[in-house]
Design a protein around this motif. Structure first.
Motif, PDB file in Angstrom:
ATOM      1  N   ILE A 163     167.198   4.564   8.320  1.00 20.30           N
ATOM      2  CA  ILE A 163     168.029   3.535   7.672  1.00 20.30           C
ATOM      3  C   ILE A 163     167.263   2.791   6.582  1.00 20.30           C
ATOM      4  O   ILE A 163     167.752   2.653   5.461  1.00 20.30           O
ATOM      5  CB  ILE A 163     168.601   2.542   8.723  1.00 20.30           C
ATOM      6  CG1 ILE A 163     169.629   3.264   9.595  1.00 20.30           C
ATOM      7  CG2 ILE A 163     169.243   1.330   8.038  1.00 20.30           C
ATOM      8  CD1 ILE A 163     170.272   2.410  10.664  1.00 20.30           C
ATOM      9  N   GLN A 164     166.056   2.345   6.897  1.00 20.36           N
ATOM     10  CA  GLN A 164     165.295   1.564   5.902  1.00 20.36           C
ATOM     11  C   GLN A 164     165.044   2.379   4.640  1.00 20.36           C
ATOM     12  O   GLN A 164     165.099   1.858   3.532  1.00 20.36           O
ATOM     13  CB  GLN A 164     163.947   1.083   6.483  1.00 20.36           C
ATOM     14  CG  GLN A 164     164.081   0.022   7.561  1.00 20.36           C
ATOM     15  CD  GLN A 164     165.022  -1.117   7.162  1.00 20.36           C
ATOM     16  OE1 GLN A 164     165.054  -1.561   6.018  1.00 20.36           O
ATOM     17  NE2 GLN A 164     165.840  -1.580   8.110  1.00 20.36           N
TER      18      GLN A 164
ATOM     19  N   LYS B 246     168.312   6.817  13.191  1.00 23.66           N
ATOM     20  CA  LYS B 246     168.198   5.386  12.838  1.00 23.66           C
ATOM     21  C   LYS B 246     166.889   5.059  12.115  1.00 23.66           C
ATOM     22  O   LYS B 246     166.824   4.099  11.345  1.00 23.66           O
ATOM     23  CB  LYS B 246     168.295   4.528  14.106  1.00 23.66           C
ATOM     24  CG  LYS B 246     169.736   4.383  14.556  1.00 23.66           C
ATOM     25  CD  LYS B 246     170.061   2.945  14.944  1.00 23.66           C
ATOM     26  CE  LYS B 246     171.551   2.704  14.918  1.00 23.66           C
ATOM     27  NZ  LYS B 246     172.153   2.657  16.227  1.00 23.66           N
ATOM     28  N   HIS B 247     165.852   5.844  12.384  1.00 23.37           N
ATOM     29  CA  HIS B 247     164.556   5.584  11.725  1.00 23.37           C
ATOM     30  C   HIS B 247     164.656   5.744  10.208  1.00 23.37           C
ATOM     31  O   HIS B 247     163.782   5.310   9.486  1.00 23.37           O
ATOM     32  CB  HIS B 247     163.480   6.518  12.284  1.00 23.37           C
ATOM     33  CG  HIS B 247     163.739   7.972  11.995  1.00 23.37           C
ATOM     34  ND1 HIS B 247     164.679   8.720  12.673  1.00 23.37           N
ATOM     35  CD2 HIS B 247     163.200   8.814  11.088  1.00 23.37           C
ATOM     36  CE1 HIS B 247     164.691   9.947  12.215  1.00 23.37           C
ATOM     37  NE2 HIS B 247     163.803  10.043  11.235  1.00 23.37           N
TER      38      HIS B 247
ATOM     39  N   GLN C 255     178.442   0.075  10.095  1.00 28.23           N
ATOM     40  CA  GLN C 255     178.057  -0.537  11.378  1.00 28.23           C
ATOM     41  C   GLN C 255     178.968  -0.035  12.503  1.00 28.23           C
ATOM     42  O   GLN C 255     180.168   0.123  12.308  1.00 28.23           O
ATOM     43  CB  GLN C 255     178.190  -2.067  11.291  1.00 28.23           C
ATOM     44  CG  GLN C 255     177.381  -2.708  10.170  1.00 28.23           C
ATOM     45  CD  GLN C 255     175.894  -2.495  10.336  1.00 28.23           C
ATOM     46  OE1 GLN C 255     175.365  -2.570  11.453  1.00 28.23           O
ATOM     47  NE2 GLN C 255     175.213  -2.211   9.229  1.00 28.23           N
TER      48      GLN C 255
ATOM     49  N   ILE D 213     175.318   0.789   4.528  1.00 30.37           N
ATOM     50  CA  ILE D 213     175.133   1.298   5.897  1.00 30.37           C
ATOM     51  C   ILE D 213     176.307   0.866   6.767  1.00 30.37           C
ATOM     52  O   ILE D 213     176.589  -0.328   6.904  1.00 30.37           O
ATOM     53  CB  ILE D 213     173.809   0.785   6.521  1.00 30.37           C
ATOM     54  CG1 ILE D 213     172.631   0.979   5.561  1.00 30.37           C
ATOM     55  CG2 ILE D 213     173.546   1.424   7.881  1.00 30.37           C
ATOM     56  CD1 ILE D 213     172.268   2.397   5.209  1.00 30.37           C
TER      57      ILE D 213
ATOM     58  N   GLY E 129     172.906  12.372  11.618  1.00 33.51           N
ATOM     59  CA  GLY E 129     172.424  12.429  13.003  1.00 33.51           C
ATOM     60  C   GLY E 129     171.787  13.779  13.286  1.00 33.51           C
ATOM     61  O   GLY E 129     172.304  14.810  12.860  1.00 33.51           O
TER      62      GLY E 129
ATOM     63  N   SER F 233     172.156  13.211  21.890  1.00 37.07           N
ATOM     64  CA  SER F 233     172.221  13.129  20.428  1.00 37.07           C
ATOM     65  C   SER F 233     173.391  13.947  19.884  1.00 37.07           C
ATOM     66  O   SER F 233     174.070  13.525  18.955  1.00 37.07           O
ATOM     67  CB  SER F 233     170.902  13.601  19.812  1.00 37.07           C
ATOM     68  OG  SER F 233     170.608  14.911  20.257  1.00 37.07           O
TER      69      SER F 233
ATOM     70  N   ASP G 292     171.914   7.320  16.563  1.00 38.03           N
ATOM     71  CA  ASP G 292     170.612   6.872  17.094  1.00 38.03           C
ATOM     72  C   ASP G 292     169.465   7.795  16.669  1.00 38.03           C
ATOM     73  O   ASP G 292     168.379   7.329  16.347  1.00 38.03           O
ATOM     74  CB  ASP G 292     170.680   6.888  18.622  1.00 38.03           C
ATOM     75  CG  ASP G 292     170.473   5.494  19.165  1.00 38.03           C
ATOM     76  OD1 ASP G 292     170.471   4.538  18.359  1.00 38.03           O
ATOM     77  OD2 ASP G 292     170.297   5.366  20.392  1.00 38.03           O
ATOM     78  N   SER G 293     169.753   9.089  16.666  1.00 35.64           N
ATOM     79  CA  SER G 293     168.726  10.095  16.377  1.00 35.64           C
ATOM     80  C   SER G 293     168.229  10.025  14.928  1.00 35.64           C
ATOM     81  O   SER G 293     167.246  10.680  14.587  1.00 35.64           O
ATOM     82  CB  SER G 293     169.295  11.488  16.633  1.00 35.64           C
ATOM     83  OG  SER G 293     170.507  11.635  15.895  1.00 35.64           O
TER      84      SER G 293
ATOM     85  N   TYR H  89     181.786   4.034  22.059  1.00 37.41           N
ATOM     86  CA  TYR H  89     181.414   3.684  20.675  1.00 37.41           C
ATOM     87  C   TYR H  89     182.598   3.002  20.001  1.00 37.41           C
ATOM     88  O   TYR H  89     183.761   3.303  20.299  1.00 37.41           O
ATOM     89  CB  TYR H  89     181.053   4.953  19.880  1.00 37.41           C
ATOM     90  CG  TYR H  89     179.884   5.702  20.463  1.00 37.41           C
ATOM     91  CD1 TYR H  89     178.594   5.435  20.057  1.00 37.41           C
ATOM     92  CD2 TYR H  89     180.080   6.691  21.447  1.00 37.41           C
ATOM     93  CE1 TYR H  89     177.517   6.112  20.607  1.00 37.41           C
ATOM     94  CE2 TYR H  89     179.011   7.370  21.995  1.00 37.41           C
ATOM     95  CZ  TYR H  89     177.730   7.080  21.575  1.00 37.41           C
ATOM     96  OH  TYR H  89     176.673   7.749  22.123  1.00 37.41           O
TER      97      TYR H  89
ATOM     98  N   PHE I  31     174.573   5.993  10.743  1.00 33.04           N
ATOM     99  CA  PHE I  31     173.409   6.672  11.319  1.00 33.04           C
ATOM    100  C   PHE I  31     173.532   6.715  12.831  1.00 33.04           C
ATOM    101  O   PHE I  31     173.611   5.658  13.473  1.00 33.04           O
ATOM    102  CB  PHE I  31     172.118   5.927  10.950  1.00 33.04           C
ATOM    103  CG  PHE I  31     171.758   6.060   9.498  1.00 33.04           C
ATOM    104  CD1 PHE I  31     170.820   6.996   9.083  1.00 33.04           C
ATOM    105  CD2 PHE I  31     172.377   5.273   8.539  1.00 33.04           C
ATOM    106  CE1 PHE I  31     170.502   7.136   7.741  1.00 33.04           C
ATOM    107  CE2 PHE I  31     172.061   5.407   7.193  1.00 33.04           C
ATOM    108  CZ  PHE I  31     171.128   6.340   6.792  1.00 33.04           C
TER     109      PHE I  31
END
Ligand code: R5P
Length: 292
Positions: A13-14, A10-11, A25, A23, A53, A61, A7-8, A38, A5
């Motif tokens: 993931i859960q 990441k919400h 890393q 997931i 993303g 992003s 950053d754009s 990165y 994922f």
């Protein structure tokens, strides 16, 4: 299949974890001069990698998608699927004044140049952008999620807040039983970020109405639509859209209106807010990943 994922996204993931997804890393850092770096923290050699993303207004992003894709490729990933929940810049699909350019098409071209095995998008804003991908993408739609959420209480009328959304409003119409009728608003934009709903075509007096769009940005399009629909005697009004940008005070602006509910998906992160109900795109994306 490993899911990385940006950053754009990441919400999300859960939400994906609920489906027991693995997931991937990675770490990212910023040098003193501001350059980003990165590093994948795990093996992807020979693996099928999915990179999720969005292209947000902030070009960081887009850069991050390209960089993470590159890392997966250079580290031997066998196959890379790129999932872009929200494809920003699609509203800039053509110049509207002399001297402008097709920034949205530029973004599509950059994404295509990365040579992903597949690109999955959700409710792409424009036909020109869709065409620029030359059929090489899988486009998912949140309309079935919206239809499902409305469930047993479908509206009597679906209202398209502008001419551009009519074909998708028709798609939603076909997903609902009993089939609602369709009404269309004539919208004009005297200047960027300002929308005016001029006229409503269709009968909504005394009806339960759902106004549906692809994007909520300033909330101008939908507030104008709500005003017009109220003036024309709607009995109740619901709103729905796929991508909730909610710039500035858009949430406050919309929830102050005489609307019962606002349905939005989590292609973009969503804050809890009165009247706003968020629908999860994770099952939609996972279904597409496993099906294809
Ligand atoms: C425009 O063509 C789109 O479909 C949306 O109607 C628009 O982007 C919504 O923006 P705003 O909420 O700022 O009116």
């Amino acid at each position: 299949m490993k899911l990385f994922f940006a950053d754009s996204a990441k919400h999300l993931i859960q939400n994906f974890k609920k489906y027991k997804c693995e997931i991937g890393q990675y770490e990212s850092s910023v040098f003193a001069d501001g350059e980003r770096s990165y590093r994948l923290k795990e093996e992807v050699n020979g693996e099928w990698v999915t990179l999720i993303g969005s292209v947000l207004p902030d070009p960081k992003s887009l850069f991050e998608i390209i960089a993470l894709h590159r890392l997966a490729l250079e580290n031997g990933s066998r196959k890379i699927t790129l999932v872009v929940p929200y494809l920003g810049y699609a509203r800039q699909d053509r110049p509207t004044r002399p001297g402008e350019g097709s920034i949205g098409i530029m973004v599509t071209e950059l994404l295509q140049k990365m040579n992903s095995s597949r690109i999955i998008l959700i409710d792409v804003h424009s036909d020109l952008i869709r065409k620029a991908f030359r059929g090489l993408v899988i486009e998912l739609s949140a309309l079935p999620l919206i239809a499902h959420a409305i469930g047993k209480h479908p509206p009597n009328v679906i209202v398209s807040p502008d001419a551009g959304f009519v074909s998708r409003a028709e798609k939603l119409q076909k997903l609902l039983k009993p089939k609602p009728s369709l009404a269309v608003i004539e919208k004009v934009r005297p200047k960027p970020n300002v929308a005016i709903a001029k006229r409503l075509h269709g009968d909504i007096k005394g009806k339960h109405v759902l106004i549906v769009d692809d994007i909520i940005d300033t909330g101008g399009t939908l507030s104008e639509a709500v005003k017009l629909v109220s003036q024309n005697g709607a009995k109740s009004i619901h709103l729905a859209a796929t991508h909730g940008i909610f710039s500035g005070q858009a949430r406050e602006r919309l929830s102050r209106l005489p609307v019962e509910r606002i349905w939005i998906t989590n292609t973009l992160p969503q804050a809890q807010f009165p009247k706003i109900h968020t629908l999860d795109i994770a099952p939609l994306v996972l279904d597409a990943l496993t099906r294809t």
